[in-house]
Structure formats: structure tokens, C-alpha cells
Design a protein around this motif. Sequence first.
Motif, PDB file in Angstrom:
ATOM      1  N   PRO A   1      -1.640   0.660  10.400  1.00 35.97           N
ATOM      2  CA  PRO A   1      -0.929   0.940  11.516  1.00 35.97           C
ATOM      3  C   PRO A   1      -1.605   0.891  12.935  1.00 35.97           C
ATOM      4  CG  PRO A   1      -0.732   2.487   9.651  1.00 35.97           C
ATOM      5  CD  PRO A   1      -1.838   1.714   9.378  1.00 35.97           C
TER       6      PRO A   1
ATOM      7  N   PHE B   1      -0.907 -10.493   6.533  1.00 37.59           N
ATOM      8  CA  PHE B   1      -0.267  -9.434   5.878  1.00 37.59           C
ATOM      9  C   PHE B   1      -1.563  -8.170   5.708  1.00 37.59           C
ATOM     10  CE2 PHE B   1       3.132 -11.670   3.802  1.00 37.59           C
ATOM     11  CZ  PHE B   1       4.379 -10.894   4.382  1.00 37.59           C
ATOM     12  N   ARG B   2      -2.603  -8.455   5.323  1.00 34.50           N
ATOM     13  CA  ARG B   2      -3.720  -7.611   5.333  1.00 34.50           C
ATOM     14  C   ARG B   2      -3.756  -7.128   6.776  1.00 34.50           C
ATOM     15  NH1 ARG B   2      -6.739 -10.099   1.112  1.00 34.50           N
ATOM     16  NH2 ARG B   2      -7.911 -11.488   2.458  1.00 34.50           N
TER      17      ARG B   2
ATOM     18  N   PHE C   1      -2.103  -4.400  18.258  1.00 31.12           N
ATOM     19  CA  PHE C   1      -1.330  -5.848  18.697  1.00 31.12           C
ATOM     20  C   PHE C   1       0.086  -5.735  19.066  1.00 31.12           C
ATOM     21  CE2 PHE C   1       1.419  -9.486  16.774  1.00 31.12           C
ATOM     22  CZ  PHE C   1       0.793 -10.268  17.250  1.00 31.12           C
ATOM     23  N   GLU C   2       0.818  -4.699  18.858  1.00 32.08           N
ATOM     24  CA  GLU C   2       2.003  -4.395  19.424  1.00 32.08           C
ATOM     25  C   GLU C   2       2.039  -4.429  20.823  1.00 32.08           C
ATOM     26  OE1 GLU C   2       4.485  -2.136  15.840  1.00 32.08           O
ATOM     27  OE2 GLU C   2       5.214  -1.989  18.033  1.00 32.08           O
TER      28      GLU C   2
ATOM     29  N   LEU D   1      -2.038  -6.908   9.332  1.00 33.87           N
ATOM     30  CA  LEU D   1      -1.133  -6.123   9.983  1.00 33.87           C
ATOM     31  C   LEU D   1      -0.766  -4.846   8.984  1.00 33.87           C
ATOM     32  CD1 LEU D   1       0.913  -9.145  11.285  1.00 33.87           C
ATOM     33  CD2 LEU D   1      -0.452  -7.653  12.594  1.00 33.87           C
ATOM     34  N   ALA D   2      -1.279  -4.854   7.896  1.00 35.19           N
ATOM     35  CA  ALA D   2      -0.737  -3.482   7.045  1.00 35.19           C
ATOM     36  C   ALA D   2      -1.390  -2.296   7.769  1.00 35.19           C
ATOM     37  CB  ALA D   2      -1.440  -3.692   5.715  1.00 35.19           C
TER      38      ALA D   2
ATOM     39  N   PHE E   1       4.535  -3.990   5.338  1.00 34.22           N
ATOM     40  CA  PHE E   1       3.297  -4.674   5.369  1.00 34.22           C
ATOM     41  C   PHE E   1       2.219  -4.255   4.400  1.00 34.22           C
ATOM     42  CE2 PHE E   1       4.318  -5.717  10.068  1.00 34.22           C
ATOM     43  CZ  PHE E   1       4.081  -7.205   9.845  1.00 34.22           C
ATOM     44  N   ARG E   2       2.303  -2.924   4.415  1.00 35.13           N
ATOM     45  CA  ARG E   2       1.310  -2.267   3.320  1.00 35.13           C
ATOM     46  C   ARG E   2       1.492  -2.723   1.725  1.00 35.13           C
ATOM     47  NH1 ARG E   2       0.785   3.181   5.981  1.00 35.13           N
ATOM     48  NH2 ARG E   2       2.474   3.785   4.656  1.00 35.13           N
TER      49      ARG E   2
ATOM     50  N   MET F   1       8.440  -8.815  18.516  1.00 36.39           N
ATOM     51  CA  MET F   1       6.966  -9.219  19.071  1.00 36.39           C
ATOM     52  C   MET F   1       7.084 -10.817  19.951  1.00 36.39           C
ATOM     53  SD  MET F   1       5.090  -6.913  18.610  1.00 36.39           S
ATOM     54  CE  MET F   1       6.499  -5.660  18.152  1.00 36.39           C
TER      55      MET F   1
ATOM     56  N   ASP G   1       6.541  -0.427   8.409  1.00 37.56           N
ATOM     57  CA  ASP G   1       5.079  -0.116   7.880  1.00 37.56           C
ATOM     58  C   ASP G   1       4.910  -0.449   6.440  1.00 37.56           C
ATOM     59  OD1 ASP G   1       2.718   1.764   9.115  1.00 37.56           O
ATOM     60  OD2 ASP G   1       3.428   2.427   7.190  1.00 37.56           O
TER      61      ASP G   1
ATOM     62  N   ARG H   1      -2.134  -2.706  13.921  1.00 38.66           N
ATOM     63  CA  ARG H   1      -0.698  -3.101  14.247  1.00 38.66           C
ATOM     64  C   ARG H   1      -0.234  -2.704  15.484  1.00 38.66           C
ATOM     65  NH1 ARG H   1       2.050  -2.029   9.936  1.00 38.66           N
ATOM     66  NH2 ARG H   1       3.139  -0.121  11.011  1.00 38.66           N
TER      67      ARG H   1
ATOM     68  N   LEU I   1       3.259  -5.411   1.088  1.00 39.27           N
ATOM     69  CA  LEU I   1       3.170  -6.862   0.765  1.00 39.27           C
ATOM     70  C   LEU I   1       1.463  -7.277   1.126  1.00 39.27           C
ATOM     71  CD1 LEU I   1       6.604  -8.191   2.308  1.00 39.27           C
ATOM     72  CD2 LEU I   1       5.658  -8.116  -0.134  1.00 39.27           C
ATOM     73  N   ALA I   2       0.778  -6.492   1.485  1.00 35.09           N
ATOM     74  CA  ALA I   2      -0.717  -6.794   1.779  1.00 35.09           C
ATOM     75  C   ALA I   2      -1.405  -7.118   0.629  1.00 35.09           C
ATOM     76  CB  ALA I   2      -1.297  -5.599   2.625  1.00 35.09           C
TER      77      ALA I   2
END
Lengths: 107, 107
Positions: A15, A9-10, A21-22, A12-13, B9-10, B87, B6, A18, B12-13
Motif C-alpha cells: 500500500p 503485481f508484487r 506511485f498513485e 503494487l501489492a 493486488f495483495r 492512473m 488493495d 502503491r 494476486l501478488a
Amino acid sequence: MAEAHDMLFRTLADPTRRALFERLCREGEKTVGALTAQAGVSQPVVSKHLSLLKQAGLVRDRHEGRQTHYSAQLGALAPLVDWTGRMTRFWETRFDELENLLRRMDQ
Amino acid sequence: MAEAHDMLFRTLADPTRRALFERLCREGEKTVGALTAQAGVSQPVVSKHLSLLKQAGLVRDRHEGRQTHYSAQLGALAPLVDWTGRMTRFWETRFDELENLLRRMDQ
DNA sequence: CAAATCCATAGCTCATTGGCTATATAAGAT
DNA sequence: ATCTTATATAGCCAATGAGCTATGGATTTG
């Protein structure tokens, strides 16, 4: 105590991270240079993000001469999928209990 | 341009915030006081996190007298599930292409 | 060997944010 | 009306972190 999904989570938080990675998921293996060309941030920043993605297990790196090729490690998303699954199941369980209760009250 | 996943993710980080959401998923509706009692942080901090969770659509609040009851809104996780699905599919597609290529080379 | 290229690391700055205490607001309780 | 309880808001501080430039290490090119 730090579970696997915590780091995911941290990681991928952010942008920018992420997006990197995308892109690796969509387009497959890429060098740092190729990634930097479209990332909108400087090369050191891209390298830093890739390093964090690697720590989280989300990417692999392969050295070839002076370039480094990065690719997505898709299995790394599993803890995240599991987590969402667990949350959904908790919710459904409680929902079923409520349904049963209502059914019993209805009799 | 800010996609739904977006904010998810933020939001839940942060571990404290995610723990609050997890508890609401596991145990159902809870008051701010009940959540604060086990959160390990002060009540204002809990309120702040709940406010952010609400902004992200992850929780609902229900006012009853002087207490506020919060509950998980599970549907809000959908964009996250969709994202991981996308993904995974990208990766699988590229893998299939590779497989086909190898098959053709094998002939 | 020198120069150029590719990537990683170091060191800095600025903005964000998670935590706190103090206080405001609102609703029972006395 | 006053006091207590429940939650939210305001204001502050310290830590984190994402960005930058400069530079180092390693490899290819001239």
C-alpha cells in the motif's frame, strides 16, 4: 520465466508503495523530500520503495543537483492491463462456448 | 479505508495463487484435486490459496459430495481495471495540460 | 573549508506469509 | 460398520520484506 506482470503485481501489492506511485500519477514529478513529507514513513523507506518502483519500470528518476525527481512511467502498466484483458477474454470465450452449446441443445 | 483493489493486488501478488486463478479462468471450473495435481505444491497449500482467492472474491466454490469445485469470478477484476484506468487518466490529463501550456507559449 | 541539506545504503528487528506434515471432518465405497 | 477418498484446518518453520536508525556520498550554502 518471470513475466512482466509478476513484478508489477508484487510491486503494487504494498500500500505504501502503491500510494507513492498513485501520487506521482496524480501530481506529476516530485522530489524524494516532497514525497517523504506526506508518505507517513521515513525517508530511507521512501527511497527504498522508489528504488523498487524503478526496478519494476513504474517510475523514472532525474537527478538535479542534490535532489532526485521521480515521475510515473505510465506505459509500465501495460502488462497488467494485458493480463486482465487476457483473463477476461478466457472467461468470455468459455461463456460463448456454453451459450452455443445451450443453443444447439435448444434446437 | 482498505479499497477493493488493495486486496486484489495483495492476493494476486503471489505467483502460485495467481497461477491457480489463471487456470480457473482458462479452463473453467475445477476440483481441488485437479488443481493440486498440477500446482506444484501440496493439497493443503492449494486449499489455503483458494480460500484467500475466495476472500478476495476472485473465485466461487460449489460443494458436490465430498469434492469442492472452484471457478473464477471474473467480475472481481473490475476494481483492478478501474484503478489502472484512473492512473492512466491522471497521466493523460496532466499530459493534456502540458500540451495546452506549450500551445499557449507557442502563440 | 565547514556546515547544512538531500538522498541512498547498510544493518537491524519484527511481523507476515508461503511452504510443509499431521490431523480432523465429511462423504462415498465395500 | 469400516475403509478409503476429498478437502479443510492446525501447528510449525524458514524466508521475505517493510519498517526503523545510523551513516555515507554528494551538492549547495555560509
